[in-house]
Design an enzyme around this catalytic site. Structure first.
Site, short mmCIF file in Angstrom:
data_model
loop_
_atom_site.label_atom_id
_atom_site.label_comp_id
_atom_site.label_asym_id
_atom_site.label_seq_id
_atom_site.Cartn_x
_atom_site.Cartn_y
_atom_site.Cartn_z
N LEU A 188 0.87 -1.18 0.00
CA LEU A 188 0.00 0.00 0.00
C LEU A 188 0.90 1.23 0.00
O LEU A 188 1.61 1.50 0.97
CB LEU A 188 -0.91 -0.03 1.23
N ASN A 189 0.89 1.96 -1.12
CA ASN A 189 1.87 3.03 -1.34
C ASN A 189 1.17 4.35 -1.66
O ASN A 189 1.63 5.12 -2.49
CB ASN A 189 2.80 2.61 -2.51
N LYS A 207 5.79 8.69 0.96
CA LYS A 207 6.49 8.25 2.17
C LYS A 207 7.49 7.13 1.86
O LYS A 207 8.54 7.02 2.49
CB LYS A 207 5.47 7.76 3.20
N ASP A 213 5.23 1.01 4.88
CA ASP A 213 6.07 1.50 5.99
C ASP A 213 6.19 0.49 7.14
O ASP A 213 6.77 0.80 8.18
CB ASP A 213 5.59 2.85 6.50
N LYS A 269 6.17 5.23 11.64
CA LYS A 269 5.18 6.31 11.51
C LYS A 269 5.76 7.65 11.96
O LYS A 269 5.25 8.71 11.61
CB LYS A 269 3.94 6.01 12.37
#
Length: 492
Positions: free
Chosen positions: A97-98, A111, A237, A380
């Site tokens: 998931l980007n 990110k 991430d 995060k």
């Protein structure tokens, strides 16, 4: 719903449809075609939003899931691995998931392009992990990136550098939905453009959108045609979300009629995870319960570590044919997350979103696997970044593992103050990353810098009050210390 409410709902829906048509009229032909598909999904979500009122769950119907529905990882691992690992891997694709930007860490752009370890970005580490798998087992596991309109262009530019790596990389875009004015319940966008002031008018609708946008992109059918049976989905991430061969074998080795269609990796809750979604049994189905769905009176109960012992890591193994079947039968039932936002100008808007894990209740033979905490290593904040950059972890073929030199497996608790929020400021405050192998707890607040080769052990608290500054000298060893006040080290 009373007759009056029904009329009002119909009015809102008609007005919304008119506004969406007016927006599509401002787009060119190719964009209009994509936007129409996006808006079909948005209309369905908006329709359900207007109908659902009150909490999404009846608290009295919530039960702890039966033991067999959440298996311990050790049990799955004990089955061992097949002789032919490559044939299992060849049935898998990895989806990351980007869609997110690095704004919360003070970075512009996607990110996934932030450097996290030895100049490697999240994306570099992901590519290295999958390339290592493909080379080691002579397999062909493709990488699929779900981008958003915020990240697509910059990500695609970067992908050029992986051309000669042994990984096939595909991308698709999640939908682009219009933010709606909280009062009028109409889009705030005036045109389909995504630039200037109009950027704030649009949003990517949460990762639950993966099912629709993956299907619409044609990639789902392409992967099925290539013999892929499962996708492993995770947040880009989460540095702990690597392909686990034991879970993969567990999926592939079941008889065809007993195949799991959905596996959610969960892990034991700690005090830091009280807001994480949890698995419950609800009306005879496993279901993901998120904090946003909990009635206010029960929020404390939801956060309790005793009643709900596990939380969702968002590492998911999902059957591709099952996604196709559920999507084509319109049988994917995802709870709506209503996300209120206040824009820079003070305008109150709402975003309608869904979560990828919420679909668990729609799949047959869904289960949870209680995995070690090491499979949940999200970055995060700069506090997380400090941990993964330190000697607590060693890097091997793109994967981070806890250093063998650390005597106990738990991760230290790190809280860095607001002076460290932005990655650039954070990096400027460390001449190099301290030795943290024996650290339990670190709190840093205020204007603090660290010299070279600092060592932190036990519990260390460093607080520079407003107007003060603390420079931790090069080579300092702090063990179970509280440092406060003012400490300046000036060049002679």
């Amino acid at each position: 719903m009373t007759e009056f409410q029904e009329k009002l709902r119909q009015q809102h829906e008609d007005s919304m449809h008119r506004e969406l048509e007016a927006l599509i009229a401002t787009a060119d032909k190719a964009e209009a075609e994509i936007s129409r598909k996006d808006f079909d999904g948005f209309k369905r979500l908006f329709h359900r939003f207007l109908q659902v009122k009150g909490p999404a769950v009846d608290w009295a119907k919530i039960h702890r899931p039966p033991e067999e529905s959440i298996q311990p990882y050790e049990k799955i691992k004990s089955k061992g691995l097949p002789d032919d690992i490559s044939s299992s891997l060849n049935k898998l694709a990895v989806v990351k998931l980007n869609g997110g930007l690095g704004t919360s860490m003070g970075c512009k752009g996607p990110k996934s392009l932030i450097s996290v370890r030895n100049e490697n970005t999240f994306l570099d580490l992901t590519v290295k992990q999958i390339e290592h798998l493909n080379k080691t087992f002579n397999a062909n596991v493709p990488l699929v990136l779900m981008n958003s309109f915020n990240t697509d262009e910059e990500t695609k530019k970067i992908l050029q550098k992986y051309k000669h790596h042994r990984v096939n990389i595909h991308t698709f875009n999640q939908s682009r939905y219009p933010r709606i004015n909280k009062e009028s319940l109409l889009p705030i966008a005036k045109t389909m453009r995504v630039n200037g002031d109009n950027v704030e008018a649009w949003y990517p609708p949460g990762h639950g959108d993966i099912y629709t946008s993956f299907y619409n992109s044609g990639l789902l059918d392409k992967l099925i045609a290539e013999g892929k049976e499962y996708i492993f989905v995770s947040n880009i991430d989460n540095l702990g979300a690597t392909v686990d061969l034991f879970i993969l074998h567990h999926l592939i080795s079941q008889p065809a009629d007993k195949r799991y269609e959905f596996i959610m990796e969960v892990t034991d809750k700690t005090r830091a995870d009280v807001k994480g979604g949890t698995l419950i049994l609800y009306e005879d189905h496993l279901r993901l319960l998120e904090i946003a769905q909990v009635p206010k009176a029960h929020v404390d109960e939801f956060k309790s570590v005793t009643k709900f012992k596990i939380f969702n890591t968002n590492n998911l193994w999902i059957s591709l044919p099952a996604i196709k079947r559920l999507h084509e039968n319109n049988a994917m039932d995802l709870e709506i997350i209503v996300n209120p936002k206040t824009l820079d100008g003070g305008l109150n808007v709402i975003q309608l979103e869904t979560a990828v894990g919420a679909a668990i209740k729609s799949f047959n033979n869904a289960m949870g696997v209680n995995v070690p905490r090491s499979r949940f290593l999200p970055v995060k904040t700069s506090s997380d970044l400090l941990l993964v950059m330190s000697n607590l972890y060693s890097l091997d073929a793109g994967s981070l593992t806890m250093s063998k030199k650390r005597e106990f497996p738990s991760t230290p608790h790190v809280k860095l103050g607001s002076s460290f929020t932005k990655v650039q400021e954070f990096l400027a405050r460390f001449e190099n990353i301290p030795d943290m192998l024996e650290l339990d707890h670190l709190t840093v607040s205020g204007d603090v810098t660290f010299g070279k080769n600092v060592s932190l052990k036990g519990t260390v608290i460093i607080i520079a009050n407003h107007g003060d500054r603390i420079d931790i000298p090069a080579g300092a060893m702090l063990e179970n210390k509280i440092v406060s006040g003012n400490l300046r080290i000036l060049d002679h």
